[in-house]
Scaffold this active site. Structure first.
Site, PDB file in Angstrom:
ATOM      1  CE  LYS A 174       1.006   0.554  -9.268  1.00  0.00           C
ATOM      2  NZ  LYS A 174       0.317   1.819  -9.654  1.00  0.00           N
ATOM      3  CG  ASP A 184      -2.105  -1.280  -8.867  1.00  0.00           C
ATOM      4  OD1 ASP A 184      -2.845  -1.144  -9.865  1.00  0.00           O
ATOM      5  OD2 ASP A 184      -1.937  -0.386  -8.017  1.00  0.00           O
ATOM      6  CB  SER A 242       0.614  -4.090  -5.946  1.00  0.00           C
ATOM      7  OG  SER A 242      -0.738  -3.845  -5.611  1.00  0.00           O
ATOM      8  N   GLY A 297       3.079  -0.197  -3.041  1.00  0.00           N
ATOM      9  CA  GLY A 297       3.944  -0.948  -2.130  1.00  0.00           C
ATOM     10  C   GLY A 297       3.501  -2.375  -1.892  1.00  0.00           C
TER      11      GLY A 297
END
Length: 296
Positions: free
Chosen positions: A13, A148, A115, A113
């Site tokens: 993300k 997240d 999340s 990572g």
């Protein structure tokens, strides 16, 4: 269900911009963020089994806990257990499962990572178990795992507000070729937020309506990551990474999330690949990855 296997990607993300716009009474910070997801990330495999099991692999797997409990308990296992509870509350079964996490992304690096792994677990196990949950229940379950996770459940270009739960898809965002770089040194997210001098920055303005990369790049260039100044003060290598990305030709360089991963946007995937090769040659001790974000 015996022998059935599901594979689920957990893409990195990327916060292309992150404005801190306030703070709630409970201490959570209010954000306004433009988020994209890279073509690279972790990978999870789920198989029906006689009993639950969990294995870790990949470059960064040895750095993670294989247990669900404790402060550093693995979010994959927490996601499995929370999803079981949510399905059971609706009268749906969720049998034993063998889970394999291939951990390719650096840990605690500002690119979601953990999340992303939790979100991929929710998606993959829903498919394996044949479960059905409303989008609201699934989002609420994700939010219990971290602010997240609802974004990572989407894994497509979006604007996130509130503490991350107010999500608007950005269907016109183009793909961006980029390079991710991280010095493999962790920075403390709580400490970065503690060092913020202003927590009431104005939100991000009106977004581009076209899908023109040049228009989006100009728009993003006028934004910022409000967490980057305190992160740079904590970890000088962030400034070095930023300088190196500029030096190998990036059009826009910024830190993602709470760091220390920085990204550089390039004209195309070939330029990004060449830049990543040069950067990896210069700094073989860093994590360097060329990739491309998913478009809207």
């Amino acid at each position: 269900m015996s022998g059935e296997t599901m594979i689920e990607a957990a893409p990195a993300k990327i916060n292309l911009a992150l404005h801190v716009t306030g703070q709630r009474a409970d201490g959570y910070h209010l954000l306004d963020s433009i988020v994209a997801f890279a073509g690279h990330g972790d990978r999870l495999t789920f198989s029906a089994a006689e009993r639950d099991s969990f294995n870790l692999g990949g470059r960064f797997g040895p750095l993670l806990s294989a247990e669900a409990e404790g402060k550093d308990g693995n979010l994959v296992l927490k996601a499995r257990d929370l999803l079981r509870e949510a399905l059971a509350a609706e009268g749906q079964s969720a049998g034993p499962v063998a889970i394999m996490l291939e951990k390719n992304l650096p840990v605690a690096s500002g690119i979601g990572g953990g999340s992303a792994d939790a979100a991929a677990t929710l998606r993959g196990l829903l498919r394996l178990w044949g479960g059905t949950l409303s989008s609201d229940v699934l989002s609420t379950t994700g939010l219990k795992l971290g602010a997240d996770v609802p974004m990572c459940l989407e894994s497509r270009p979006l604007r996130a507000r509130g503490i991350g739960e107010q999500i608007d898809r950005l269907d016109t965002m183009p793909r961006f070729a980029l390079v991710l770089a991280n010095p493999l040194k962790a920075v403390s997210t709580p400490e970065i937020f503690r060092r913020l001098t202003h927590k009431d920055h104005p939100p991000i303005g009106t977004l581009p309506r076209s899908a023109e990369p040049a228009e989006w790049l100009a728009f993003l260039s006028g934004l910022r990551n409000d967490l980057e100044p305190p992160a740079r003060a904590l970890l000088p290598e962030i400034a070095e990474i930023s300088g190196q990305l500029h030096d190998v030709g990036a059009r826009l360089v910024r830190m993602s999330g709470s760091g220390a991963t920085c990204f550089g946007i390039f004209d195309d995937v070939e330029a990004a690949g060449a830049a990543a090769g040069e950067l990896a040659r210069r700094r073989p001790d860093w994590y360097v990855q060329a990739s491309e974000t998913q478009g809207g």
